[in-house]
Design a protein around this motif. Structure first.
Motif, PDB file in Angstrom:
ATOM      1  N   GLY A  55       0.815  -1.226   0.122  1.00  0.00           N
ATOM      2  CA  GLY A  55      -0.039   0.003   0.021  1.00  0.00           C
ATOM      3  C   GLY A  55       0.671   1.222   0.121  1.00  0.00           C
ATOM      4  O   GLY A  55       1.798   1.328   0.940  1.00  0.00           O
ATOM      5  N   GLY A  56       0.564   2.104  -0.931  1.00  0.00           N
ATOM      6  CA  GLY A  56       1.222   3.398  -0.904  1.00  0.00           C
ATOM      7  C   GLY A  56       2.597   3.633  -1.622  1.00  0.00           C
ATOM      8  O   GLY A  56       2.838   4.380  -2.203  1.00  0.00           O
ATOM      9  N   MET A  57       3.353   2.550  -1.286  1.00  0.00           N
ATOM     10  CA  MET A  57       4.795   2.241  -2.003  1.00  0.00           C
ATOM     11  C   MET A  57       5.059   0.962  -2.624  1.00  0.00           C
ATOM     12  O   MET A  57       4.178  -0.195  -2.229  1.00  0.00           O
ATOM     13  N   PRO A  58       5.880   0.779  -3.675  1.00  0.00           N
ATOM     14  CA  PRO A  58       6.210  -0.355  -4.249  1.00  0.00           C
ATOM     15  C   PRO A  58       6.471  -1.340  -3.082  1.00  0.00           C
ATOM     16  O   PRO A  58       7.352  -1.028  -2.223  1.00  0.00           O
ATOM     17  N   TYR A  59       6.053  -2.622  -3.049  1.00  0.00           N
ATOM     18  CA  TYR A  59       6.062  -3.578  -1.730  1.00  0.00           C
ATOM     19  C   TYR A  59       7.563  -4.325  -2.033  1.00  0.00           C
ATOM     20  O   TYR A  59       7.431  -5.378  -2.332  1.00  0.00           O
ATOM     21  N   GLY A  63      11.096   0.099  -2.617  1.00  0.00           N
ATOM     22  CA  GLY A  63      10.094   0.872  -2.055  1.00  0.00           C
ATOM     23  C   GLY A  63      10.299   1.254  -0.473  1.00  0.00           C
ATOM     24  O   GLY A  63       9.860   2.295  -0.264  1.00  0.00           O
ATOM     25  N   TRP A  64      10.982   0.401   0.170  1.00  0.00           N
ATOM     26  CA  TRP A  64      11.067   0.750   1.393  1.00  0.00           C
ATOM     27  C   TRP A  64      12.355   1.823   1.538  1.00  0.00           C
ATOM     28  O   TRP A  64      12.085   2.853   2.248  1.00  0.00           O
ATOM     29  N   LEU A  65      13.391   1.802   0.664  1.00  0.00           N
ATOM     30  CA  LEU A  65      14.226   2.795   0.899  1.00  0.00           C
ATOM     31  C   LEU A  65      13.701   4.023   0.444  1.00  0.00           C
ATOM     32  O   LEU A  65      13.874   5.219   1.036  1.00  0.00           O
ATOM     33  N   LEU A  66      12.841   4.058  -0.496  1.00  0.00           N
ATOM     34  CA  LEU A  66      11.942   5.203  -1.024  1.00  0.00           C
ATOM     35  C   LEU A  66      11.523   5.946   0.282  1.00  0.00           C
ATOM     36  O   LEU A  66      11.541   7.231   0.351  1.00  0.00           O
ATOM     37  N   GLN A  67      10.585   5.361   0.701  1.00  0.00           N
ATOM     38  CA  GLN A  67       9.828   5.739   2.002  1.00  0.00           C
ATOM     39  C   GLN A  67      10.844   6.261   3.132  1.00  0.00           C
ATOM     40  O   GLN A  67      10.404   7.230   3.852  1.00  0.00           O
ATOM     41  N   PHE A 128       6.549   4.783   9.818  1.00  0.00           N
ATOM     42  CA  PHE A 128       6.925   5.069   8.508  1.00  0.00           C
ATOM     43  C   PHE A 128       5.963   5.764   7.725  1.00  0.00           C
ATOM     44  O   PHE A 128       4.759   6.187   7.943  1.00  0.00           O
ATOM     45  N   VAL A 129       6.390   6.437   6.660  1.00  0.00           N
ATOM     46  CA  VAL A 129       5.964   7.581   5.907  1.00  0.00           C
ATOM     47  C   VAL A 129       4.659   6.843   5.195  1.00  0.00           C
ATOM     48  O   VAL A 129       3.556   7.315   4.954  1.00  0.00           O
ATOM     49  N   ALA A 130       4.925   5.653   4.569  1.00  0.00           N
ATOM     50  CA  ALA A 130       3.795   5.041   3.533  1.00  0.00           C
ATOM     51  C   ALA A 130       4.125   3.599   3.538  1.00  0.00           C
ATOM     52  O   ALA A 130       5.525   3.391   3.404  1.00  0.00           O
ATOM     53  N   PRO A 131       3.110   2.439   3.693  1.00  0.00           N
ATOM     54  CA  PRO A 131       2.017   3.122   4.146  1.00  0.00           C
ATOM     55  C   PRO A 131       1.858   3.607   5.702  1.00  0.00           C
ATOM     56  O   PRO A 131       2.553   3.022   6.337  1.00  0.00           O
ATOM     57  N   GLN A 132       0.748   4.322   5.945  1.00  0.00           N
ATOM     58  CA  GLN A 132       0.512   4.553   7.271  1.00  0.00           C
ATOM     59  C   GLN A 132      -0.707   3.748   7.886  1.00  0.00           C
ATOM     60  O   GLN A 132      -1.619   3.667   7.253  1.00  0.00           O
ATOM     61  N   ARG A 133      -0.298   2.946   9.007  1.00  0.00           N
ATOM     62  CA  ARG A 133      -1.174   1.991   9.234  1.00  0.00           C
ATOM     63  C   ARG A 133      -1.100   1.970  10.689  1.00  0.00           C
ATOM     64  O   ARG A 133      -0.115   2.465  11.512  1.00  0.00           O
TER      65      ARG A 133
END
Length: 291
Positions: A55-59, A63-67, A128-133
């Motif tokens: 959700g929100g970012m490539p999984y 994607g983690w590095l981007l967030q 975490f910035v995204a996903p926000q949960r």
């Protein structure tokens, strides 16, 4: 032991060899000592991020590095009613036209109602910035299904205004409630600019979606967002208001998962408040679906 092994074993215990390579060995040892805890922490964070689900970012790891990189611009005041550096609600609301200062919660002919205070502590929400949960107080699957059904019911009761389709903000695994944006030919340039600013230019009309654990992202008026945060029902998205609201506006908040029927009623009213806000100026009253 082979001749080659004997040769290198002798070299490694030779004091002259050790002295000659003392600095590189110490440097490599120091780097390893510093990097090992960091890499272990990064791996732990990555696994915690994966546990939130897509959700929100490539999984995946990039994607983690981007967030992680987005932390440089993300908000740290997500649980404060007014985003820094604003001191007055009026200053935030002014960014979104006349509708920004209004409350649309539990709206009736006598005006809006007051958002009640949420009982108990807020749920745990990782940074975490995204996903926000939220990772505590998750709603059961039946509640999540009822939440999604409510979004669909809002769309069905207001077919000329809203529709349910795949989320742009969360990705293809999520469905979202969208405002049917007027065509450029049917709206003035000023009206179109105000509406898109109110929604956030990155949303393209999406203003509400439900997550797998029962939390909900919804775009509220700045007045309702501040009230919901202050009453303990929500917190602001980390990138809200960033880059002149070109992603999502200041009123884009995450409402916590409902824990009982009373909280589900508040969830309903907050979604309807968001629907009334984003539809302001359309000349059509938002109809609340039957319970």
């Amino acid at each position: 032991m082979s001749l080659l092994q004997n040769k290198y074993a002798a070299a490694l215990i030779n004091p002259d060899v050790l002295r000659a390579h003392q600095k590189p060995i110490l440097l490599a040892t120091g780097i390893t000592a510093v990097a090992t805890p960091f890499l272990a922490y990064a791996w732990s964070c990555y696994r915690e991020w994966l546990a939130l689900g897509p959700g929100g970012m490539p999984y995946h790891f990039p994607g983690w590095l981007l967030q992680v990189g987005l932390h440089a611009v993300a908000r740290s005041d997500t649980r404060e009613p007014l985003p820094r550096p604003y001191k007055r609600l009026e200053d935030v609301a002014a960014l979104y036209g006349a509708a920004g200062a209004k409350s649309y919660y539990n709206y009736s002919g006598d005006g809006p109602g007051q958002i009640p205070k949420r009982k108990g502590d807020r749920p745990t929400v990782p940074t975490f910035v995204a996903p926000q949960r939220q990772t505590s107080d998750a709603a059961p699957p039946a509640t999540v299904a009822a939440q999604k059904a409510f979004l669909a019911a809002v769309a069905a009761a207001n077919a000329s205004l809203f529709e349910v389709r795949t989320s742009k903000l969360e990705g293809p695994l999520h469905q979202a409630l969208w405002l049917r944006l007027p065509s450029p030919s049917s709206a003035s340039a000023d009206d179109d600019t105000t509406l898109r600013t109110r929604l956030g230019r990155g949303s393209d009309g999406e203003f509400a979606h439900v997550h797998g654990e029962g939390s909900v992202h919804v775009t509220l008026s700045p007045a309702d967002a501040a009230a919901a945060i202050e009453a303990g029902w929500a917190e602001r998205f980390g990138l809200a208001g960033w880059w002149g609201s070109r992603v999502v506006p200041w009123g884009f908040v995450m409402v916590y998962a409902p824990r009982d029927e009373g909280e589900f009623a508040v969830f309903r009213e907050l979604v309807l408040a968001g629907a009334r806000y984003v539809a302001e100026g359309a000349g059509v009253e938002v109809v609340a679906p039957a319970e």
